[in-house]
Design an enzyme around this catalytic site. Structure first.
Site, PDB file in Angstrom:
ATOM      1  N   LYS A 193       0.919  -1.150   0.020  1.00 35.26           N
ATOM      2  CA  LYS A 193       0.189   0.057   0.046  1.00 35.26           C
ATOM      3  C   LYS A 193       0.854   1.269   0.083  1.00 35.26           C
ATOM      4  CE  LYS A 193      -2.115   3.347   2.238  1.00 35.26           C
ATOM      5  NZ  LYS A 193      -2.008   4.409   1.832  1.00 35.26           N
ATOM      6  N   GLY A 245       6.664   4.490   8.354  1.00 39.97           N
ATOM      7  CA  GLY A 245       5.855   5.706   8.526  1.00 39.97           C
ATOM      8  C   GLY A 245       5.847   6.538   9.836  1.00 39.97           C
ATOM      9  N   SER A 246       4.826   7.086  10.359  1.00 40.87           N
ATOM     10  CA  SER A 246       5.119   7.986  11.535  1.00 40.87           C
ATOM     11  C   SER A 246       4.808   6.782  12.641  1.00 40.87           C
ATOM     12  CB  SER A 246       4.010   8.818  11.482  1.00 40.87           C
ATOM     13  OG  SER A 246       2.731   8.270  11.591  1.00 40.87           O
ATOM     14  N   THR A 247       5.673   7.416  13.697  1.00 50.68           N
ATOM     15  CA  THR A 247       5.206   6.653  15.090  1.00 50.68           C
ATOM     16  C   THR A 247       4.264   6.668  15.694  1.00 50.68           C
ATOM     17  OG1 THR A 247       7.707   7.375  15.472  1.00 50.68           O
ATOM     18  CG2 THR A 247       6.313   6.808  17.428  1.00 50.68           C
ATOM     19  N   GLU A 248       3.247   7.592  15.416  1.00 52.39           N
ATOM     20  CA  GLU A 248       1.737   7.781  15.482  1.00 52.39           C
ATOM     21  C   GLU A 248       1.069   6.399  15.149  1.00 52.39           C
ATOM     22  OE1 GLU A 248       0.346  11.261  14.111  1.00 52.39           O
ATOM     23  OE2 GLU A 248      -1.835  11.061  15.147  1.00 52.39           O
ATOM     24  N   GLY A 250       2.451   4.037  13.628  1.00 52.16           N
ATOM     25  CA  GLY A 250       2.966   2.994  13.949  1.00 52.16           C
ATOM     26  C   GLY A 250       2.519   2.376  15.173  1.00 52.16           C
ATOM     27  N   GLU A 267       9.395   0.647  11.005  1.00 49.64           N
ATOM     28  CA  GLU A 267      10.369   1.682  10.493  1.00 49.64           C
ATOM     29  C   GLU A 267       9.687   2.950  10.890  1.00 49.64           C
ATOM     30  OE1 GLU A 267      13.340   1.062   9.918  1.00 49.64           O
ATOM     31  OE2 GLU A 267      13.448  -1.067   9.191  1.00 49.64           O
ATOM     32  N   CYS A 301      13.614  10.042   7.351  1.00 51.75           N
ATOM     33  CA  CYS A 301      13.375   9.656   8.748  1.00 51.75           C
ATOM     34  C   CYS A 301      14.540   9.599   9.607  1.00 51.75           C
ATOM     35  CB  CYS A 301      13.012   8.323   8.764  1.00 51.75           C
ATOM     36  SG  CYS A 301      13.741   7.126   7.626  1.00 51.75           S
ATOM     37  N   GLU A 398       9.650  15.544  15.564  1.00 50.47           N
ATOM     38  CA  GLU A 398      10.100  15.406  14.366  1.00 50.47           C
ATOM     39  C   GLU A 398       9.375  16.204  13.327  1.00 50.47           C
ATOM     40  OE1 GLU A 398       8.787  11.833  11.949  1.00 50.47           O
ATOM     41  OE2 GLU A 398      10.874  11.437  11.328  1.00 50.47           O
TER      42      GLU A 398
HETATM   43  P1  TAP Z   1       2.035   7.794   7.982  1.00 54.78           P
HETATM   44  O1  TAP Z   1       1.033   8.965   7.993  1.00 54.78           O
HETATM   45  O2  TAP Z   1       2.384   7.150   9.156  1.00 54.78           O
HETATM   46  O3  TAP Z   1       1.800   7.096   6.581  1.00 54.78           O
HETATM   47  C1  TAP Z   1       2.733   5.925   6.498  1.00 54.78           C
HETATM   48  C2  TAP Z   1       1.522   5.041   5.478  1.00 54.78           C
HETATM   49  O4  TAP Z   1       0.751   4.649   6.364  1.00 54.78           O
HETATM   50  C3  TAP Z   1       0.939   5.954   4.237  1.00 54.78           C
HETATM   51  O5  TAP Z   1       0.840   4.765   3.348  1.00 54.78           O
HETATM   52  C4  TAP Z   1      -0.476   5.986   4.866  1.00 54.78           C
HETATM   53  O6  TAP Z   1      -1.264   6.118   4.030  1.00 54.78           O
HETATM   54  C5  TAP Z   1      -0.551   4.691   5.780  1.00 54.78           C
HETATM   55  N1  TAP Z   1      -1.608   4.905   6.951  1.00 54.78           N
HETATM   56  C6  TAP Z   1      -1.959   5.834   7.382  1.00 54.78           C
HETATM   57  N2  TAP Z   1      -2.917   5.700   8.770  1.00 54.78           N
HETATM   58  C7  TAP Z   1      -2.809   4.323   8.643  1.00 54.78           C
HETATM   59  C8  TAP Z   1      -3.535   3.299   9.592  1.00 54.78           C
HETATM   60  N3  TAP Z   1      -4.229   3.745  10.468  1.00 54.78           N
HETATM   61  N4  TAP Z   1      -3.238   2.037   9.308  1.00 54.78           N
HETATM   62  C9  TAP Z   1      -2.494   1.609   8.425  1.00 54.78           C
HETATM   63  N5  TAP Z   1      -1.716   2.357   7.764  1.00 54.78           N
HETATM   64  C10 TAP Z   1      -1.996   3.690   7.885  1.00 54.78           C
HETATM   65  O7  TAP Z   1       3.571   8.711   7.755  1.00 54.78           O
HETATM   66  P2  TAP Z   1       4.076   9.658   6.603  1.00 54.78           P
HETATM   67  O8  TAP Z   1       3.709  10.923   7.016  1.00 54.78           O
HETATM   68  O9  TAP Z   1       3.445   9.225   5.270  1.00 54.78           O
HETATM   69  O10 TAP Z   1       5.494   9.336   6.402  1.00 54.78           O
HETATM   70  C11 TAP Z   1       6.370  10.293   7.168  1.00 54.78           C
HETATM   71  C12 TAP Z   1       6.954   9.224   8.380  1.00 54.78           C
HETATM   72  O11 TAP Z   1       7.561   8.181   8.072  1.00 54.78           O
HETATM   73  C13 TAP Z   1       7.839   9.947   9.285  1.00 54.78           C
HETATM   74  O12 TAP Z   1       7.656   9.993  10.364  1.00 54.78           O
HETATM   75  C14 TAP Z   1       9.148   9.271   8.814  1.00 54.78           C
HETATM   76  O13 TAP Z   1      10.036   9.454   9.743  1.00 54.78           O
HETATM   77  C15 TAP Z   1       8.769   8.038   8.722  1.00 54.78           C
HETATM   78  N6  TAP Z   1       9.756   7.311   7.651  1.00 54.78           N
HETATM   79  C16 TAP Z   1      10.504   6.395   8.440  1.00 54.78           C
HETATM   80  C17 TAP Z   1      11.365   5.627   7.634  1.00 54.78           C
HETATM   81  C18 TAP Z   1      12.283   4.835   8.437  1.00 54.78           C
HETATM   82  S1  TAP Z   1      13.018   3.370   7.492  1.00 54.78           S
HETATM   83  N7  TAP Z   1      12.452   4.563   9.625  1.00 54.78           N
HETATM   84  C19 TAP Z   1      11.509   5.858   6.408  1.00 54.78           C
HETATM   85  C20 TAP Z   1      10.833   6.856   5.846  1.00 54.78           C
HETATM   86  C21 TAP Z   1       9.846   7.542   6.517  1.00 54.78           C
HETATM   87  P3  TAP Z   1      -1.857   7.689   3.728  1.00 54.78           P
HETATM   88  O14 TAP Z   1      -0.656   8.150   2.805  1.00 54.78           O
HETATM   89  O15 TAP Z   1      -2.999   7.591   2.741  1.00 54.78           O
HETATM   90  O16 TAP Z   1      -1.937   8.589   4.877  1.00 54.78           O
END
Ligand code: TAP
Length: 487
Positions: A193, A245-248, A250, A267, A301, A398
């Site tokens: 996804k 994705g985000s810690t929240e 996660g 992650e 991240c 962050e």
């Molecule tokens: P999120 O808002 O957490 O979204 C990540 C993914 O999860 C998206 O595909 C999102 O869909 C989906 N998602 C949202 N709510 C969900 C739920 N309740 N259940 C399952 N999936 C859900 O993060 P983001 O804003 O896209 O990414 C930024 C974050 O990713 C940052 O905190 C960053 O540090 C972290 N990140 C970490 C790493 C590693 S390797 N540690 C690498 C890259 C990024 P939608 O797009 O439709 O919301």
């Protein structure tokens, strides 16, 4: 910034625009979900637009996956696992992975342009980092597919089954590669996804997977919003969840998976310290600071978002940093001269704006180079906060944007204490010419990755992942197979 740059020797001069052509990419008006080897509309007929964040113009309509689509995708992945893909020996799986890697290389310009259009990142980054590293991941894990019994997980490790994989928008293609390559090498099948704002390169990768001839259902791609991710995570037919994705979110996923017996790797976010000692080669360190926080607009991240600089060189480092930032060019992501591209979404821009305002309110000193901002699109200038104290929100949370918080320290012990004063633990950087100090610091920094005299270096052979609120599990290297194998 964009337009003119003062030189040491003489008058200001102009860069000629060097835009990459978009002719290599053909974006369809609409895209379906990739299930069982075919593209098809969502059962509900729902769809959403994906935008170019540099112009706010829609690029395409993309299908919105719902519960019935998740059911179909998981069933297709299960059928492939129990059928054609599951029956293949490792050496045959490896051939498919090599094929995917080679097709990514062959179509690399197409991938790079599409990634920059959909994500907003500078073309020089998508071209030189995202796409080559994505291909490298498939090459690397292709090499493991027929050697799993030597990977350190027992004499006859078995795949876990169907993997549900949810990825973010900051490295859309690369995160897809990080997820798919080890899972497939280990013999699993996948339902991926991608993030709502960046679905296009995952869909192009689905096309590559079709082109590479993988058995239908081995990889399925479900575009959609967070609810689609939630439905995938909750699906009883999935054996393993891999989330970046985000810690929240996660934490939410960890709660949803608890007690189900599903395997889980997370992650998550980070708030890394980039620590500069007074004996460091300062010009090199300034380049590392810039790369650490302004690469990919700081949507990284492991970004070095907290600069910890030794007090005796703080003024010098800050002066040189500001001078260097004055030469960065913000603007059209498709221009090969661009250093800072667009922020990926309005929502993310609002978050960066809000946290930066909090930094000012809490008393830190804000600075950005003179920087014309394009009239349309989502943009944020490179920003440095000095006089930051540890309790400030900009030192704790962050920001995920081009914003650096500068703190100082006097002794190595103080540097370690400040660097570790975060709920996260993903990465850190150390700049010093003393090898012994590098080891001393690396032993004490609570971070999954510690870079020494460099920053943001990635290699598929090197494991990457966090501690504490940065998650658990490793991606990359032999260790990246662990989440996809049952010993
Ligand atoms: P999120 O808002 O957490 O979204 C990540 C993914 O999860 C998206 O595909 C999102 O869909 C989906 N998602 C949202 N709510 C969900 C739920 N309740 N259940 C399952 N999936 C859900 O993060 P983001 O804003 O896209 O990414 C930024 C974050 O990713 C940052 O905190 C960053 O540090 C972290 N990140 C970490 C790493 C590693 S390797 N540690 C690498 C890259 C990024 P939608 O797009 O439709 O919301």
């Amino acid at each position: 910034m964009a337009g003119t740059s003062p030189t040491l020797a003489g008058p200001a001069w102009e860069y000629a625009p060097a835009p990459e052509s978009t002719a290599i990419v053909s974006i369809a008006p609409s895209y379906g979900l990739f299930i069982g080897g075919e593209f098809a509309a969502a059962a509900s007929g729902g769809h959403f637009s994906t935008l170019n964040p540099a112009t706010e113009e829609p690029l395409a309509e993309v299908a919105q996956a719902g519960g019935p689509d998740v059911d179909r995708a998981v069933a297709a992945a299960r059928a492939a696992y129990d059928g054609a893909w599951g029956a293949l020996p490792g050496r045959e799986r490896a051939k498919y992975l090599y094929r995917i890697a080679r097709v990514i290389q062959e179509r690399s310009r197409e991938f790079a342009v599409l990634e920059s259009l959909d994500n907003g990142k500078p073309i020089k980054e998508s071209r030189d980092v995202d796409v080559p590293l994505a291909a490298a991941h498939f090459f690397y894990y292709a090499g493991w597919a027929d050697k799993l019994e030597h990977a350190g997980f027992g004499p006859a490790p078995r795949p876990v089954g169907v993997a549900g994989q949810v990825i973010p928008w900051n490295f859309p293609l690369l995160m897809a590669a990080w997820k798919l390559a080890p899972a497939l090498a280990a013999g699993n099948t996948c339902v991926l996804k991608p993030a709502e704002t960046t679905p296009l390169t995952a869909l192009l990768l689905a096309e590559v997977i079709q082109q590479a001839g993988l058995p239908p259902g081995t990889v399925n791609v479900l575009t959609g919003d967070g609810a689609a991710g939630q439905a995938l995570v909750a699906h009883p037919g999935v054996d393993k969840i891999a989330f970046t994705g985000s810690t929240e979110v996660g934490k939410e996923i960890q709660r949803a998976v608890a007690g189900t017996g599903k395997r889980l790797t997370l992650e998550l976010g980070g708030k890394a310290a980039n620590v500069v000692f007074d004996d460091a080669p300062l010009d090199q360190a300034v380049e590392g600071i810039v790369n650490g926080i302004f690469f990919n607009q700081g949507h990284v991240c492991c970004a070095g978002s907290r600069l910890l600089v030794q007090e005796s060189v703080a003024d010098t480092v800050l002066d040189r940093l500001k001078r260097r930032l004055g030469t960065l060019r913000l603007g059209d992501p498709l221009d090969k001269n661009t250093d800072i591209g667009a922020i990926n979404s309005r929502q993310q821009l609002d978050k960066i704006t809000e946290l930066s305002a909090a930094g000012e309110r809490e008393g830190a000193e804000r600075w950005s180079p003179p920087c014309p901002i394009p009239a349309r699109g989502y943009w944020f200038p490179p920003t440095v906060f000095s006089g930051v104290s540890q309790s400030h929100r900009i030192a704790q949370e962050e920001i995920f944007g081009p914003v650096l918080s500068v703190l100082t320290f006097r002794t190595p012990e103080e540097a370690v204490a400040k660097a570790n004063n975060t709920p996260y633990g993903l990465s850190a950087g150390v700049w010093t010419e003393k090898g012994s100090r590098i080891f001393w610091m690396a032993q004490r920094l609570r971070a999954g990755v510690v870079w020494a005299n460099t920053y943001n270096r990635f290699d598929p052979a090197s494991p990457f992942g966090g501690y504490r609120e940065s998650g658990f599990g490793r991606e990359g290297g032999r260790q990246g197979l662990a989440g996809y194998l049952d010993a």
